[in-house]
Each structure stands twice: as C-alpha cells, then as structure tokens.
Motif scaffolding. Structure first.
Motif, PDB file in Angstrom:
ATOM      1  N   GLU A 167       0.990  -1.105  -0.138  1.00 16.61           N
ATOM      2  CA  GLU A 167      -0.036  -0.001  -0.026  1.00 16.61           C
ATOM      3  C   GLU A 167       0.935   1.158  -0.057  1.00 16.61           C
ATOM      4  O   GLU A 167       2.095   1.361   0.524  1.00 16.61           O
ATOM      5  CB  GLU A 167      -0.885   0.075   1.271  1.00 16.61           C
ATOM      6  CG  GLU A 167      -0.194   0.114   2.651  1.00 16.61           C
ATOM      7  CD  GLU A 167      -1.006   0.350   3.702  1.00 16.61           C
ATOM      8  OE1 GLU A 167      -2.381   1.075   3.475  1.00 16.61           O
ATOM      9  OE2 GLU A 167      -1.042  -0.158   4.889  1.00 16.61           O
ATOM     10  N   LEU A 168       0.326   2.501  -0.427  1.00 16.27           N
ATOM     11  CA  LEU A 168       1.057   3.545  -0.465  1.00 16.27           C
ATOM     12  C   LEU A 168       0.504   4.520   0.604  1.00 16.27           C
ATOM     13  O   LEU A 168      -0.723   4.734   0.783  1.00 16.27           O
ATOM     14  CB  LEU A 168       0.734   4.491  -1.883  1.00 16.27           C
ATOM     15  CG  LEU A 168       1.318   5.615  -2.043  1.00 16.27           C
ATOM     16  CD1 LEU A 168       2.959   5.573  -1.828  1.00 16.27           C
ATOM     17  CD2 LEU A 168       0.870   6.290  -3.199  1.00 16.27           C
ATOM     18  N   LEU A 169       1.143   4.533   1.602  1.00 17.11           N
ATOM     19  CA  LEU A 169       0.980   5.431   2.912  1.00 17.11           C
ATOM     20  C   LEU A 169       0.629   6.772   2.648  1.00 17.11           C
ATOM     21  O   LEU A 169       1.193   7.681   1.822  1.00 17.11           O
ATOM     22  CB  LEU A 169       2.131   5.530   3.715  1.00 17.11           C
ATOM     23  CG  LEU A 169       2.390   4.070   4.366  1.00 17.11           C
ATOM     24  CD1 LEU A 169       3.876   4.080   5.472  1.00 17.11           C
ATOM     25  CD2 LEU A 169       1.437   3.223   4.916  1.00 17.11           C
ATOM     26  N   GLN A 170      -0.480   7.197   3.069  1.00 18.86           N
ATOM     27  CA  GLN A 170      -0.964   8.755   2.528  1.00 18.86           C
ATOM     28  C   GLN A 170      -0.786   9.557   4.014  1.00 18.86           C
ATOM     29  O   GLN A 170      -0.899   9.082   5.200  1.00 18.86           O
ATOM     30  CB  GLN A 170      -2.584   8.359   2.372  1.00 18.86           C
ATOM     31  CG  GLN A 170      -2.994   8.137   1.287  1.00 18.86           C
ATOM     32  CD  GLN A 170      -2.466   8.435   0.034  1.00 18.86           C
ATOM     33  OE1 GLN A 170      -2.419   9.780  -0.045  1.00 18.86           O
ATOM     34  NE2 GLN A 170      -2.194   7.934  -0.995  1.00 18.86           N
ATOM     35  N   ARG A 171      -0.115  10.900   3.691  1.00 13.23           N
ATOM     36  CA  ARG A 171       0.270  11.613   4.901  1.00 13.23           C
ATOM     37  C   ARG A 171      -1.108  12.309   5.185  1.00 13.23           C
ATOM     38  O   ARG A 171      -2.017  13.065   4.508  1.00 13.23           O
ATOM     39  CB  ARG A 171       1.102  12.604   4.197  1.00 13.23           C
ATOM     40  CG  ARG A 171       1.575  13.428   5.202  1.00 13.23           C
ATOM     41  CD  ARG A 171       2.711  14.605   4.846  1.00 13.23           C
ATOM     42  NE  ARG A 171       3.401  15.092   5.810  1.00 13.23           N
ATOM     43  CZ  ARG A 171       3.337  16.355   6.098  1.00 13.23           C
ATOM     44  NH1 ARG A 171       2.584  17.154   5.370  1.00 13.23           N
ATOM     45  NH2 ARG A 171       4.141  16.970   7.248  1.00 13.23           N
ATOM     46  N   GLN A 172      -1.525  12.178   6.505  1.00 13.23           N
ATOM     47  CA  GLN A 172      -2.620  12.708   7.153  1.00 13.23           C
ATOM     48  C   GLN A 172      -2.178  13.267   8.250  1.00 13.23           C
ATOM     49  O   GLN A 172      -1.605  12.711   9.199  1.00 13.23           O
ATOM     50  CB  GLN A 172      -3.880  11.797   7.390  1.00 13.23           C
ATOM     51  CG  GLN A 172      -4.392  11.225   6.243  1.00 13.23           C
ATOM     52  CD  GLN A 172      -5.564  10.556   6.358  1.00 13.23           C
ATOM     53  OE1 GLN A 172      -5.515   9.502   7.243  1.00 13.23           O
ATOM     54  NE2 GLN A 172      -6.790  10.723   5.768  1.00 13.23           N
ATOM     55  N   PHE A 173      -2.581  14.740   8.865  1.00  8.16           N
ATOM     56  CA  PHE A 173      -2.337  15.206  10.023  1.00  8.16           C
ATOM     57  C   PHE A 173      -0.713  15.263  10.226  1.00  8.16           C
ATOM     58  O   PHE A 173      -0.299  15.018  11.330  1.00  8.16           O
ATOM     59  CB  PHE A 173      -2.929  14.610  11.312  1.00  8.16           C
ATOM     60  CG  PHE A 173      -4.415  14.702  11.182  1.00  8.16           C
ATOM     61  CD1 PHE A 173      -5.332  15.647  11.334  1.00  8.16           C
ATOM     62  CD2 PHE A 173      -5.222  13.261  11.211  1.00  8.16           C
ATOM     63  CE1 PHE A 173      -6.564  15.563  10.836  1.00  8.16           C
ATOM     64  CE2 PHE A 173      -6.604  13.262  10.766  1.00  8.16           C
ATOM     65  CZ  PHE A 173      -7.208  14.540  10.760  1.00  8.16           C
TER      66      PHE A 173
END
Length: 906
Positions: A167-173
């Motif tokens: 999976e491609l980790l998404q940047r959040q917060f």
C-alpha cells in the motif's frame, strides 16, 4: 443419527498477528452411519489446543518512500496423531492490495494466482457446485478487511502461510501511519514484528507503540533512527507475553502503530527516479493557510432521528467553534424541503459562530431526503458571495454534505441529480460528502464527490461518530494551496498520473508518478509547480539531478528494488478506479480496462480481480479459495443486509431486502428500493400457530407458534413471542422443527435431532443446516431459499420471561409469484406513499397518512430491532408502524393466517 447426513462440529483456537493473522483449528468432516449417536459426537468433539503448536509468527514491513511492502508469515505444527483442518485469517488495511499468497504443506508450495474477477467467479462457482469450499476477503471493520483460507494438515506435519500486501501510505495530520493488528488470543513461541523504513528526504521523527502496551512490554519496542533510515522491532518472549507468571493468557491484544514523517524543504518537493520510473512528493513547509468559504448541508430527515442527529449537532457545534475568523460559512438543513440559517454567508466572528451554534442545537428531524435543491442553493450562495465581492479573493470554496439516506429520486433520477449538481458547480467548488451509517447511498455520494473534486467518507454509527465527523473536517479545514498544477516536459515523461489538484491541505501530501522516455535525458528533467496561495500565486521551478541507483539507494536491504514502478502502478490503478465511476460511458470503459490490465500485470488484488488458490485436498478432490476485494459501497450493503461471506458479484441477487419477525412479535418489511421499512405487531393468545410463508408452486411452508411469558400479571397485556417454527418442503419430503430447546429434521425419511449446545454443520440430501452455539441456525434448502433463525437466551431464573426465537428470510426472490403468508405476501415488493408527518400521541414518534392497497392508514414512525449482527442488543431499524395487527396492510386480517398445526400446509 441416520445415514445420508454429514455432521460437522467445530472447535476453534484463534491466533491473530501482524495485520491480524488468525489460525482456526477445525475438526474435520465425518460421515455418520445409522449407529452413530449424538453422545459419541459430543465426546469426540473436544480438541486440545496443545495439539496445535504455533511455532512462529513474523510480520516484516519494508517502507521505501511511503510505499509499504508487508510480508506476514505464520508456521504451525499439528502435533496430534490425526489430521486437522487449519484456517488462516489475516486482517489487512482496506487501502492495501494483496499481491501474493502461498502456503507450504509437506514440502509442497501452493501459490495464489490473480485473475480477472469474472474468470475467478467462474472457477469459484464450479468449485461451489461440486461441494468445495472458498475463502474470501470480507469487510471486518473501519480500516481493515479480512482474508481467510483453510487447509488440512496431516498428523505430525506443519504448514507455513505467507501473505504479502502493498500500500501507498497517505500523509494525514502531518504523519504517515503503519497499523498492524495484533490479537494472538494465545501465547506464541516466536513472535516478531520488524519494520524497516527508508526515506531519501530524511526522517523527521518515528513513533512506535501498541494499544496493548504495559510498562513491562514497552522496553521491548526497539527503535533505531538515523538520517534516512529507521528500524523498529518488537519481539516478546513466551514468558513476556503472559498476563501473569502462571497464566496462559497473552497480554498482546490490540493494534501496533508506527508513525513517522520526513523532512520537508520549501521547494518543488522530492523527486525519486529508479529504473525508468519517477515519483514526485510535494508538501512544502511553512505555507500560510488559505481562507475558505464553506457551506454545511445537513440532512435532518426522519432517518436521522435519535443518535445520528444528536451526534451530528454535537460535532457541528464543535466544528463551528474552531472556524478561523477569516473564514465564511453557511448552514443549510434539508429534508423534504431545505431551510437556510441565514440568506448569506457569515464571517466566522465570535458572535456569528455563537449564533450558529445556538441554531444548530435547535435542529429537529422531519420529512424525507431531498438533497438536490439544498446543494444547488449552497452553490448559488457561494457564487453570490463571489459576485458581490464581500469576501477576499482566492478563497477556497467548498460544500460539506452529510446524509444518511438515499436522495428522493422524484422528479429527478440519481444520475440526473449528479449531472445537475456537476453542471452547477462547473469545477469551481469542491464537494465533500459524509455518508452516515450503512443506509446512505455510498455509491451515489462517491460519484457525486469525485465529479466535483472531492471525496466521500463513511461515518460509522458508533458512540465516537462526533469524533469521526470532526476528524474528517480537520483533514480538509486548512487549505494551503488551490488549483495546484504540475508540469513536466512533454518529451521527457509518459504515463503520467494526475497532475492537477484542486487543493493541498495542511498535513497532507500530493504525489505524482510517471515513466521517463529516456534515462539519458534525465539532466533535462525540468519541473514547474504553480498554484493559488493566500495572497498571490504560488510558482516554483526546479530540476531533478541525475543520480545513479547505488548513489540514491546505498542500502538495498532496506528497499525492494522496483518500488517506484509498483508505486506508479498502485497510484495509477487507484486513479483509474476513480475514473471508472465518472465521465462518459466510453471513458468509464477505458478506465476499467486499463485498471484491470495493470492489476493483472502487477498481481494486485483489486475490485476488478481476485486471487485464486487451488490446492489438492486428496487424490480425487481439489479445494478452491478466492481472495476478493469489496468496494466501500459493497461493504456498506453487506453490513446492512447481513451478507458477509460472498461478495455481490457472486450472489444470485445482490443485497435483497430482508423480511423478518422477532421480539413480541414484531414483523419488519425492509424495502431498500424505497429507503424505508414497514412494521406491525400481531397480538393473540399464546399457543396460536400462524402461517408465515406458503408457496404452492415450490412447496415451501413456514409456520410459527407463539409462547407467552412464564407469569402473567392480571390486567396487563400478555406478551407473546415465537417459540417454535415448522418448515416444510413438500416436494423434497422435508420437515424441520425448531424450538428453543432442540432442532429435529426429517429429509427423505432420514431423521436427526440435535440441540443448541454446539456449533455444528449438518448436510442432508436436500437441506443444509448450520448452527452457531446458543445463537443462530441457518437453513439452506438445496438450490433454493435460505432462512435464519435466531435464539434469544433469557436468564433461566427470570421471573417472567423465557427463551424465544426470531425468524429472518434470506434470498426471498427465489420464491414464486404465488407466495403468501404473513411475511410471504411482501416478498415481491409493495407500493406505498407516506404524506408529510404530523405530531402524534408520542412527541418523539410522529404520525403520517400512508396510502397503500387503495387504503389510507394512520401510521407512526417508530423503531424495531434487527438482531442478526448483535443478538443481545440488536440494531435499530426505523420503520412506519401499522396499528391494529397490520390491518389495512395485510391481505385480510391477522386471524386469516392462523393454522391448526405446525406442519399444516393448507
């Protein structure tokens, strides 16, 4: 027990690790002859968990430039002197794609193959028709989904399961998060979680912790961080896992998190080029936020009654209180019509915010779900502010829509609603949708949001719903840039992913990937980024430097070499899956075909593909297992209608409505096409037998007999419940009697009797039964319909109440058009209309006029409970209640359905 029946009793030992791996040790199927007794069966069913030794579990994660490659390996040894069936279950993030699965048995390796879903479906159906089994990925929570497969392990033999997902980790917060579910349920000899992170930009921080951590376990989390690399490990010994020195229970039960971020210069971002593929990460630091104009469009229809409305109001009061003073906002609530708080947007001053909060507290539920006009009015309000110039330029325009139902389709169909809103917005406003609960039409909202540069998010009906709403708003509440465009030389790149983005939000990141035409021209790889910022336009230019592989990535043990290509493929597939839900039919078809082609090429299990595992069970029979991936829309329907095993594409009819009777006794008729349900009670003396279903063409009859409370209080209503059901299939010679004490069945003259005290599967010539101990019985008539009977257990010493049963119809569309009965008459739908509600006797339950079957009935809005998912508490189902034993809704009156015997067919 008699010949012709197959009886299975399951004994389970569960183990979960990594992103949640579970071993279920199951006793094998046995063929019973006429001399086999229930006593022998119960004596034999107990299996010691010590016979199965879980030798090792390892979760190995490699994260290279946000792309996570996770391998979960479990080894188990069967120490018993007979074979055992082992089921392997693993929970993994919904955003990940399974890329490989294999199992090694007796030195032989069996590997899964990714196929087009239609071809996998054909293989699946062939296996099912020949009596084989199938393992499926199914929804199991907010963030996770479950993969399962089973295998027979010979005596003194071992099995190794290996599952890989990416999976491609998404940047959040302002951080990336790697979540690993850890629920072993027992002690594990060699347990290990290892994560290696490599980020060429440099690592800003790394946090690692578990929700299950104690002061004793905390020091076992080892973390090493250098400039560009991080290593995290957690490997407790057998004794360190124990709850106490003499305990067999494990402390490890929860989620293990690794969170980190990278260094971010204020420039064009980070570009990485490997093997002809590049990825561009863009999240510049220290940008001021852009003020926004936001319209909150909130559903206050009757389906929002109760917790949904109170939780929405609680969240909205908090959100309003956190609006920056330079933002502008408006509130629209809608049901059958819409109401605007103020005719124009208001600046988020303390006085305006306080007034809005007080208004929100007064919102009450009423009417239907007509969202079209409300959204269109929100669009017009935003355009009017722009035309009047009352707000600063370059503000971000957005609409946040929250609804829990299906929009009224009259006078517009759902596609017409989407087209009308898209034309009105015309690409200038971002629309975000929040689908509250499983009743909301997720597919409709998903397409609506995508067509207008936004996203949809499901809000789960739990106690933390206000936090979910607030969390989503925080993700999109601070735009930093709008109209972000990336430009790369046309002669340099191809196969580019999306390069225009409506907004960049604080704490997030934009990713663009593509292929290079010629690695020799890398020195001319110029990049331009343009966007609208707070006060003026934002523009950056830069150029990628040519570097060799061994210079950029000197430590190959931390990476997997083709990660940029796989990252590009992952990102491209995700974008194509989005495109297939919008655009012209030709564009949708092309996007679907391209996404399928890439899924097959890179061995990704996506909503368009399935992984098929075929393994020899014995010399004559193979078992087929399928790893399938549901869309979020399919997950919601599965949760609502109770289909948890077979995905929609494998069902004869997807997510049919359910008709059931449960409780005192409450009859519920679900009508999903009309986004509503009807309900009525039947009151009569205990011992009365009612016909629930009668189909003269198929020969199926279902009757139910009522029971009363143990003790009747003089002068008070006598509560009745169903205590026995009789099911008859005249053509197959089937008679099934289910009571609160026992279950007895006759199929082609072959008889069997068993009790609610065991989990068991019974296979007869024409009928299969599956009982879950003290909970439920699933009845499947061969190549025909399916029923679910739920057992409600009551404390034996209760002075008044006693055990009772609930009856649920599944696959009702398989009945003929002549089906009738208290439930059966509704199996093929019902047309009705409900007028505008008005106050009733109960202030919390409004009345309305229902037009049905040429009659006008006064009906009351109420709730009944569906106990399929939660036998103890049930799930509330809103419905229109028809008074006086369903008079006016039923054909005839309730007494017409009384029969003289439990197996009476006329």
């Amino acid at each position: 027990m008699y010949a012709g029946w197959i009886f299975c009793v399951f004994v389970c030992v569960c183990f979960t690790s990594g992103s949640s791996e579970t071993l279920v040790i199951t006793k094998g199927t046995e063929q019973w002859d006429s001399e086999t007794s229930m006593t022998r069966l119960l004596k034999k069913r107990s299996v010691s968990s010590a016979e199965i030794e879980i030798q090792s579990v390892k979760v190995d994660c490699k994260v290279t430039s946000r792309f996570a490659h996770t391998v979960m390996t479990t080894k188990a040894l069967n120490k018993a002197n007979i074979s055992k069936e082992v089921s392997f279950e693993v929970e993994l993030p919904k955003t990940s794609f399974i890329t490989n699965f294999s199992m090694e048995i007796d030195g032989k390796t069996y590997t899964g193959v990714v196929k087009e879903k239609e071809k996998a479906k054909q293989q699946y159906e062939k296996a099912v028709s020949s009596g084989q089994t199938a393992g499926l990925v199914k929804a199991s929570g907010r963030k996770m989904e479950k993969f399962s497969v089973s295998v027979n392990v010979a005596a003194d033999s071992s099995v190794i399961f290996i599952l890989t997902h990416e999976e491609l980790l998404q940047r959040q917060f302002s951080k990336y998060e790697l979540m690993i579910r850890v629920k072993p349920k027992q002690l594990v000899q060699h347990f290990e979680i290892v994560a290696d992170i490599y980020e060429p930009q440099g690592i800003a921080f790394v946090d690692a912790y578990g929700t299950f951590m104690t002061n004793e376990l905390l020091p076992l989390v080892e973390k090493t961080v250098t400039d560009k690399k991080a290593h995290v490990s957690f490997s407790p010994t057998l004794d360190q896992q124990r709850k106490c020195s003499e305990c067999d229970g494990t402390l490890i039960d929860g989620d293990f998190f690794i969170k980190y971020d990278v260094n971010r210069p204020h420039d064009i971002g980070d570009i990485q080029i490997v093997n002809g593929y590049f990825v561009h990460f863009f999240a510049p630091a220290s940008l001021p936020r852009v003020p926004k104009m936001v319209v909150f469009v909130i559903d206050n229809s009757y389906s929002m009654v109760g917790n949904k409305m109170s939780q929405t109001k609680e969240a909205l009061v908090t959100i309003l209180g956190e609006l920056p003073e330079d933002d502008y906002f408006a509130i629209i609530v809608f049901s059958t019509t819409f109401v605007v708080w103020r005719p124009h947007l208001s600046k988020a001053t303390k006085e305006n915010v306080h007034a809005a909060q007080e208004y929100v507290k007064t919102i009450e539920v009423i009417g239907g779900t007509e969202l079209h006009d409300a959204v269109i009015h929100g669009v017009e309000m935003l355009y009017e502010e722009q035309r009047n110039g009352t707000a600063p330029k370059n503000m971000v325009l957005m609409i946040i829509l929250l609804t829990d139902g299906v929009p009224n389709q009259w006078p517009r169909s759902l596609p017409e609603i989407q087209e009308s809103i898209r034309n009105a917005i015309n690409g200038t406003i971002t629309l975000f949708s929040l689908a509250f609960g499983n009743d909301a039409d997720y597919g409709f909202l998903d397409t609506l949001s995508k067509q207008n540069n936004g996203i949809v998010r499901r809000i789960y009906e739990d106690s933390d719903a206000p936090l979910q709403l607030k969390g989503f708003y925080e993700e999109v509440s601070s735009p930093l840039l709008s109209e972000v465009n990336f430009h790369y030389p046309d002669n340099t790149v191809n196969s580019l992913t999306r390069s225009h983005f409506k907004q960049l939000f604080n704490g997030s990141e934009i990713m663009v990937a593509g292929r290079l035409n010629d690695l020799n021209d890398i020195n001319d790889f110029a990049i331009e980024v343009s966007a609208q910022g707070f006060e003026n336009n934002f523009e950056l230019k830069g150029q990628a430097n040519a570097q060799k592989w061994d210079t950029i990535f000197p430590d190959e043990e931390y990476i997997f070499g083709d990660f940029t290509e796989r990252l590009w493929a992952y990102l491209t597939i995700q974008e194509l899956l989005d495109k297939k839900d919008k655009g012209t039919p030709e564009e949708k078809g092309n996007a679907t075909a391209d996404a399928l082609s890439l899924s097959l090429k890179y061995n990704f299990v996506t909503p368009l593909t399935s992984m098929v595992v075929t393994k020899p069970e014995d010399e004559a029979k193979n078992n087929t297992f399928i790893a399938d991936k549901l869309t979020e829309e399919e997950r919601g329907k599965a949760a609502k209608y109770g289909y948890s095993a077979i995905p929609a594409s494998y069902s004869h009819k997807s997510y049919a409505p359910t008709y059931y009777v449960d409780g005192d006794p409450h009859f519920i008729i679900e009508l999903p096409d009309q986004n509503d349900a009807l309900c009525f009670n039947i009151d009569d003396k205990p011992g009365t037998i009612f016909n629930l279903v009668r189909d003269p063409l198929t020969g199926i009859v279902v009757n139910g007999q009522t029971i009363g409370d143990k003790k009747v209080i003089p002068g008070e209503k006598v509560n009745t419940y169903f205590g026995r059901f009789g099911i008859v299939h005249e053509k197959f010679g089937i008679r099934l009697m289910v009571s609160t004490k026992e279950i007895s069945v006759s199929d082609e003259g072959k008889q069997a009797k068993f009790f609610w005290t065991d989990t068991a599967t019974v296979k007869g010539p024409n009928m299969d039964l599956q009982v879950i101990k003290d909970r439920s019985l699933t009845v499947t008539l061969r190549n025909s319909v399916k029923f679910l009977i739920i057992l409600h257990k009551v404390w034996q010493k209760h002075p008044y109440h006693q055990d009772y049963l609930g009856f649920y119809t599944l696959d009702s569309h398989l009945f003929s058009s002549n089906v009738h009965g208290l439930l059966g008459q509704f199996y093929h739908g019902l047309e009705f209309e409900v007028s505008e509600p008005f106050p009733g006797k109960d202030p919390n339950k409004p009345d309305a006029i229902m037009f049905v079957k040429g009659r006008e009935l006064v009906v009351t809005r109420g709730w009944q409970r569906d106990f399929r998912q939660d036998v103890k508490n049930g799930e509330q189902v809103p419905c229109w209640f028809i008074h006086k034993n369903g008079t006016g809704l039923l054909d005839g009156v309730h007494s017409d359905y009384i029969v003289s015997g439990l197996f009476k067919t006329i």
